[in-house]
Design a protein around this motif. Structure first.
Motif, PDB file in Angstrom:
ATOM      1  N   PRO A  41      -5.474   0.175   1.774  1.00 10.54           N
ATOM      2  CA  PRO A  41      -4.429  -0.607   0.809  1.00 10.54           C
ATOM      3  C   PRO A  41      -4.082  -1.708   0.945  1.00 10.54           C
ATOM      4  N   ARG A  43      -1.217  -3.988   2.079  1.00  6.63           N
ATOM      5  CA  ARG A  43       0.553  -3.482   2.065  1.00  6.63           C
ATOM      6  C   ARG A  43       1.104  -5.270   1.840  1.00  6.63           C
ATOM      7  N   LYS A  44       2.000  -5.072   0.951  1.00  2.25           N
ATOM      8  CA  LYS A  44       2.823  -7.022   0.929  1.00  2.25           C
ATOM      9  C   LYS A  44       3.227  -6.850   2.286  1.00  2.25           C
TER      10      LYS A  44
END
Length: 115
Positions: A41, A43-44
């Motif tokens: 995923p 991630r910021k």
């Protein structure tokens, strides 16, 4: 180590050489390949510069506050010691003053007796 020494002897004793497998094969399951194929995923980014700056300011503030209270406490202690020294000096000066007054009075009495 002992298995390496005994392995040639066991091979010569063994009647069926096909039963002993000499090498291991590398196998992977399809499930493991399927897990590796899915992307991680996204991630910021937290912002390392912003986090580092915040940490620096927080640490500086805490260190400054600790130093301030330490210096303030040391100031109070030294002020109390100085005050007590001033009071003891004042008492000593008062004792010397009374002593000098008694000496002056005694000298005045001696002069009166001589005249």
């Amino acid at each position: 180590m002992a298995s390496r020494i005994l392995f040639p002897a066991m091979r010569s004793v063994s009647s069926t050489p096909a039963t002993i497998q000499l090498s291991r094969s590398f196998q992977t399951s399809s499930r493991r390949f399927a897990e590796a194929a899915t992307p991680l995923p996204v991630r910021k980014p937290v912002g390392a510069f912003r986090g580092g700056l915040l940490g620096f300011f927080l640490g500086s503030t805490l260190a400054g506050t600790g130093v301030y209270y330490y210096v303030l406490e040391e100031y109070k202690v030294s002020n109390e010691l100085l005050t007590s020294d001033i009071y003891s000096l004042q008492a000593s000066v008062q004792r010397v003053h009374t002593y000098v007054q008694t000496l002056e009075e005694k000298l005045a009495e001696l002069e009166r007796k001589k005249n």
